[in-house]
Each structure stands twice: as C-alpha cells, then as structure tokens.
Scaffold this active site. Structure first.
Site, short mmCIF file in Angstrom:
data_model
loop_
_atom_site.label_atom_id
_atom_site.label_comp_id
_atom_site.label_asym_id
_atom_site.label_seq_id
_atom_site.Cartn_x
_atom_site.Cartn_y
_atom_site.Cartn_z
N GLY A 318 0.81 -1.21 0.00
CA GLY A 318 0.00 0.00 0.00
C GLY A 318 0.85 1.27 0.00
O GLY A 318 1.98 1.29 -0.46
N SER A 319 0.29 2.33 0.56
CA SER A 319 0.83 3.68 0.36
C SER A 319 2.16 3.96 1.05
O SER A 319 2.74 5.03 0.82
CB SER A 319 -0.20 4.72 0.81
OG SER A 319 -1.33 4.68 -0.03
N THR A 320 2.65 3.08 1.90
CA THR A 320 3.98 3.30 2.46
C THR A 320 5.04 3.35 1.35
O THR A 320 6.10 3.95 1.51
CB THR A 320 4.35 2.20 3.47
OG1 THR A 320 4.12 0.92 2.88
CG2 THR A 320 3.52 2.33 4.74
#
Length: 749
Positions: A318-320
């Site tokens: 995801g967005s990490t």
C-alpha cells in the site's frame, strides 16, 4: 598276530591325529601370540575395552542473550524419575535399593508430583507383577525441577532414582519467539546406545545451531573386575567444549514493551495478522520485532503461525511505498513540489481501468504534489511515474532500493517479494503499493536510505558471538552500507514530506503524532487479494493497515514499521478507523523507547515520560522500598508482610518504564492478589519464589488457586486461569443476558 597289527595301525592313526591336532593348536596359539588377533578381533583392543570404563561429560548448549546481556534462552537442568522394583538389586546390601513399600511410596510422591496416588501405585505394582527391573512414570516423571527432586530425595524413599536431563528453557515465554525460535531434545541410537541431543528447530536456535551446540567430552580409565580404578589407570580426560553464546541486537525492555502493546491490540481488535519492527536506521540493528499470532517456545503446541511474517510473508504494502516513489522523482530532478495537478482519477489509456484517490476518486481539486503526498494521493504517485520520470526510470529505483532482493537479515526463512511490472496498469499501481509485493523487512531496509542521508544499510539481528569459557568475542557484526539509491539532499526533502504526512493540516497520518518527538512517516491501507480469485476483498475491515515512521524526524534514531491485517473496527469511528490499532502500537512503543534510550526530545514536555533506574533495593526495609517505588511512579507488587526485602524482579541499575511491574519479595512471603496480572508477571513471580505454575488460557489472570495472604514455599502448586479482555466482555454479556432472561421468566410467571 592279526590283532596286533590292527592295534598298531589304530595306534599309529591316533598318533597322527594327535600330532596334527597338536600342530594345529600350537600353530593357532603361535599365530594368535604373534598377531594378537582372533577372528578379526584384536585381543589387545578387546582387553582394553573390557577393563576400561568411560563416562560422557556433557557439553552445554550456548545461551542466547539480548544486546545488554539479559538471558533469553538457556539449558535448564531437569530430572527424569524412575523406580527400581526388582528385589535382586538389594541383595547383600545393608540399605534397600528397590521400592520396599509401594503404598507408602505412592502416597508420599503424589503431592510432590501433583499426581494421583493410584496412578503411581499402579505403575509400581504393574512393574513388579510383570517382573520388570525398573519402571518410569510417563509425563509426571519427566521435567522435574531441581527443588522438587531435592524434596523427593529428602523423603528417603528406597528405589526412587533420577536421571539428569537438560531442557531448553525460555524464561520470557512468548517473547520474540519468531526471532529466538526454539530447540528440542531428539534421540539418536548408535550401536544400541540412545543419545539425547538438543537441536534448533526454528529461528536463531536453528540458524546458529552449529555454533550454539557444543561437543561432549569424556573421562576414561582402566579398572579391575570389581570396578575399582587400577593403580596405573591410564586415565584420559577430555573436557567438553561448550557451545558459543549468541547476543542479539534486540533490547529486552523495548521488546517487552512491544510484546505487551501488541497483546493489548490483539485482544481488543482480534486481527488476522500483526507485525512490528523497531530498527536503528543508522546501523541496521533490529531493536525489537514481533508478530501475532505467536507462540510460547517452552510449549510449542497448537501453533497458528510458524512463519516470521516480518521477513517471510510478502504482501501488497500500500501507500507506504509512496515515500520511495517521491524519492525517485526528487532524485531524478523532475519533481516540483509546488506544481499543481488534477486529483481524483487518472487513466493511462482507454484500455486501462482508471485509478482513483482513496476518497472514492473524488479528489481535492487541483492541488500541489507536496499536498498530494500529505493526502496520500494515488493520482499524484501515478502521474509522477508515468508522466514525470517514466516507468523504466522508476523500475531502476525499485532495483536500487533492493525491492527485487532479499534483505540479507541473519534469520532463517526470508522470502522475497516480487515486482509486478509487465503492463501499464501494473507499473502505475506499483507506484502506490498495489500489485507488487514486499516484506516488512524489505521496506524497512529501503527506508534506511531516507532516514540515513541516502545510505541504505543491511538489517541484522545478531550482535556478537562469544566463547562462554574465555569470554572472547568470536564474531562481531558491524553495520554495512549496501547501497546509496538517493542523495543526502533527496533524503532530507523526503523526510520533510514524511513530517507533512503526519503533522500538516492535510495529513493522513495525524494519529501518529508523538508528544515529545517530531515524527516523519507514511501510513498505508493495502487491499487484500481475494483468495477465491477475482480482484480484492471489500469491506472497511478487509485491509492491511500499516505505518512506517521515524523519529526524531530531522535525525532519526529509531524507525518503526507496524502492520495490522483485518482488525475488528466496528467500535471505531473517525476518518481512518483502521489507523487506531496501528497508531496505538506505534505511539506507545516509539514514545517510550526514545525516552528509554535517552534521545533528546525535539518538542513537547521533555519530562512527560522517563525511564527509572532501579537502585539497590535488596536488604532494605519494605517501607523504604515502597516509598521509593511510589515516588518513582512505578507499578509494583509487594509479596508478603515481611519487614525486609530479599528479592526484586529487576536487577540493580536496570531502567524500567512506568508500565512495567516490579515484583518485590519480602522475608515473609505470602501469596499476593494476582488477579489482572499478565502471564509474564506470573512467571516472574514463579521464578523468584519457585512456584509450580499451570496456566489455562491467554490474557490476564481471572482466578488463582492459592488464596491471597497464604504462606508460599518453593514447589507450591499455583493454577491460574486467564482470559483476554474480549473474552471477559463476552462473558459479562452472557451473564447479563442470562440474568435478563431469568427476570423475564419471573415476570411471566
């Protein structure tokens, strides 16, 4: 005359036979005397073996310590009990060596072994009836601790004997179990002789097995037929070579804090999976690491998850990943943070599905790329890859950050994620952490370049290996820079963006603010592929919620990654309810750990959380110790009503955090009220007093078999039942429902 000839012939034949036999025997004798061999067996060696006796000198398996020398794993001596039941072992001896009175023996052994008298009696009598020489007692006769063995020997029961057997013991129970792993006893039969050895199965116990296990020694000498040593016994002694000790990089205090906080989240949110890693980003040292589900290495039964998910379970993060997307764009010189773009949705071509920002593709109108990072915009990430730097350039950075390689951490079972980068849509989704996979340790390794001014370091968990006999350091792990994917100026700019993602007015990571330290970090909400095929799971709980943060953000001393998969969020409200369990872990561990390590706060109340260094409390009066611990604001339990302190659960000079229980034993110990205690604290009490613990369930103590205030002695049996907060809540609800139903029945009647 004829008879005489026959007689002479027979006599001559006998003489020939005799002479031949004599020559054969004499020749055989001379051959044996000359060669010393009979049927391939050396007489010298045979005689040597008959008159030589030898005993094995067992080596000790190396211990496992944390970085500061706290013991995490060691060989604990236990004993296996057996009974000699054959009378012949007592013949011509003044003292009987067999069980003389089975009834009395069973009656006296039963309470010490916490066993039924009839079981012990039947075992002995069955052995006698079946004319066996000795009998064993199954599970109740194994793993007997030293103090129980001493108590049994004090009874003076004839025929009861013991064999020493080491077991691998983990004093902290479910502490860093996926790191330490466990070792177990195995049996090997050689020439009819059964030898027991302890071998590592998982974790460090397995990875370092060849260094941890030692080499047994022996002592041998020559004896007579009465087993007495000869005057010139030709004695040979080879001392055992003990296994090396392994010191890990983890800090027991921070690891304990992480374990406790994760247990609380596990009980409240009941997630499918959880993983957390705390690292020193300047060196690559793993300070703490834990997963849920976990297990107790002292009793690895019904284990739900053997894998160390931190290194062995790739997933779509995801967005990490966006911090690496922005880092690549900045490094290539194509990034302009103030430039505007249209948020909401983005489509590469008519053949590809559009991707949208997390607010259902609504976006926030035209915003800057800097604001897009703070808001975690998928559209901004996609445009940076497809329009600004190009997907092939971004792929080069993914390789430079080692997303196509194992991290190289010194733990077994590492599995590498994969970069899914064939079609345009895959190149786009990789920019915001979907499609391609990585493990938490791969993400942490890549993030060290951002925290460490562009230098990416290799993560490691073995600090040093030490010879236990000489105390000489056999091997010391040094920090290793394995790449420089970005420059120091790029790393600094990305850290500023990470701070904006936590502290700006548009931040999606506002839950992760700390009181005393500036945090830079990036949250992630990753979709979970449908195991039945056909896209991803739906529902506000069907995500992997994560956060990677570093503090103090200007010059990070600690970096932490937390992921929680499919938590129960029905009671959480707010814009990002999924961040509640993640932030609870991150905030508690990072704030306390930074203070514990004496890292200077860069904002907030400097004195809000402090670690307390335990002074010398042993030998002092109980009232003085109470006053000191109360003044320090610590959680403590006084065991007994004695006037003098004889033991403390924390060694002098050790720093403790406010939520850590300190157990104080007085010179007149009595059973404390342990309702609400964690199992770890119960085990601490057991180790200090010598109680025989039996625990049922998980969570916190709800019942105790020894009533509060009763005198306690070593060997006393303590049974405890534990329940998680969720189980307690359900139990209360069931009770309330039952009472309501009874009231309804009463009213009806």
């Amino acid at each position: 005359m004829k008879k005489n000839k026959t007689t002479h012939a027979m006599a001559g034949l006998l003489m020939v036979i005799f002479v031949v036999a004599f020559l054969i025997v004499t020749g055989r004798f001379l051959f044996i005397q000359a060669s010393g061999v009979v049927e391939g067996v050396s007489l010298d060696e045979w005689a040597e073996g008959v008159r030589t006796t030898s005993y094995k000198l067992e080596s000790e398996r190396g211990k496992i310590y944390d970085k500061n020398g706290m013991t995490l794993a060691y060989d604990m001596p236990t004993f296996r009990m057996y009974a000699i039941v054959d009378k012949k072992f007592s013949e011509n001896l003044e003292e009987p060596q067999h069980v003389v009175d089975p009834e009395e023996t069973a009656e006296k052994l039963a309470p010490l072994l916490n066993a039924e008298k009839d079981y012990i009696l039947n075992t002995i009598t069955n052995g006698i009836d079946n004319k066996r020489s000795q009998v064993e007692f199954g599970s109740i006769g194994k793993g007997i601790p030293l103090h129980t063995k001493d108590d049994i020997e004090d009874l003076g029961l004839p025929g009861i004997k013991f064999i020493k057997e080491n077991i691998r013991y983990y004093p902290n129970g479910m502490f860093a179990s996926h790191i330490i792993g466990f070792a177990r006893a195995t049996e090997e039969e050689t020439d009819g002789v059964v030898e027991k050895k302890i071998e590592g199965v998982t974790g460090i116990e397995h990875e370092m097995d060849s260094l941890l296990k030692g080499v047994d020694g022996y002592i041998s000498y020559q004896r007579d037929i009465y087993n007495n040593k000869l005057l010139d016994p030709n004695e040979i002694v080879r001392m055992p070579d003990n296994g090396n000790d392994v010191y890990l990089t983890i800090d027991q205090k921070i690891q304990t804090l992480l374990e406790d906080v994760m247990t609380q989240v596990d009980q409240k949110y009941n997630p499918e999976r959880m993983t957390a890693i705390v690292m020193n980003p300047k060196t690559g040292e793993i300070v703490a690491m834990s997963n849920r589900p976990s297990y107790n290495p002292n009793n690895p039964a019904n284990v739900e998850n053997w894998y160390n998910d931190a290194i062995s379970t790739p997933f779509e993060p995801g967005s990490t990943v966006k911090m690496f997307t922005w880092a690549a764009a900045i490094e290539t010189g194509v990034y302009s943070g103030g430039e505007g773009y249209q948020s909401g949705t983005y489509r590469v071509s008519e053949r590809d599905k559009p991707i949208g920002d997390f607010n259902y593709g609504k976006g926030w109108g035209t915003i800057s790329y800097d604001e897009g990072f703070a808001r975690s915009s998928n559209v901004a990430a996609a445009k940076l890859v497809w329009e600004k730097m190009g997907p092939e350039t971004f792929l080069e950075f993914l390789h430079a950050f080692d997303f196509d390689k194992a991290s190289g951490i010194d733990l077994p079972g590492e599995v590498t994620g994969s970069i899914l980068y064939n079609w345009p849509i895959e190149k786009i989704t990789t920019s915001f952490g979907q499609g391609s996979t990585a493990t938490p340790i791969q993400i942490m390794k890549a993030a060290t370049a951002i925290a460490n001014d562009g230098k990416m370091v290799k993560p490691y968990i073995i600090d040093r290996i030490v010879d236990p006999d000489t105390k000489k350091v056999v091997k010391k792990t040094e920090p290793e820079v394995v790449g420089e994917p970005i420059s120091a100026s790029t790393a600094e700019k990305v850290r500023e963006l990470l701070v904006s993602a936590v502290e700006s007015e548009h931040a999606t990571g506002s839950r992760y603010k700390l009181e005393d330290y500036t945090v830079g970090g990036k949250s992630g909400t990753a979709q979970i592929p449908n195991p039945n095929g056909g896209g991803y799971l739906y529902g506000h709980e069907n995500y992997v919620f994560s956060f990677l943060g570093m503090a103090p953000a200007d010059d990070p001393e600690l970096m932490m990654y937390v992921s929680v998969k499919q938590p129960t969020l029905e009671f959480e409200t707010g814009i990002e309810p999924g961040s509640a369990p993640v932030s609870f872990i991150f905030n508690n561990v990072m704030e306390n750990a930074l203070h514990y390590l004496n890292i200077e706060p860069d904002h907030g109340d400097i004195a809000s959380i402090e670690a307390y260094e335990i002074p010398n409390l042993v030998g002092k009066s109980t009232s003085v110790v109470k006053e000191q611990l109360t003044k320090a604001g610590l959680q403590y339990s006084i065991v007994g009503s004695g006037s003098k302190v004889v033991k403390v659960s924390v060694e002098e000079g050790t720093k403790v955090l406010p939520n850590e229980r300190v157990i104080v034993i007085t010179d007149s110990p009595t059973m404390p009220n342990i309702i609400g205690w964690s199992l770890r604290d119960v085990w601490k009490l057991s180790d200090m007093v010598g109680l025989d613990i039996e625990a049922i369930g998980n969570g916190f103590v709800i019942t105790q078999s020894i009533e509060e205030g009763r005198e306690i002695d070593a060997g006393d049996y303590l049974g405890v039942e534990l329940k998680t907060p969720v189980e307690m809540l359900e139990s209360t609800a069931d009770t309330t429902q039952s009472e309501d139903e009874e009231d309804s029945v009463d009213q009806f009647e």
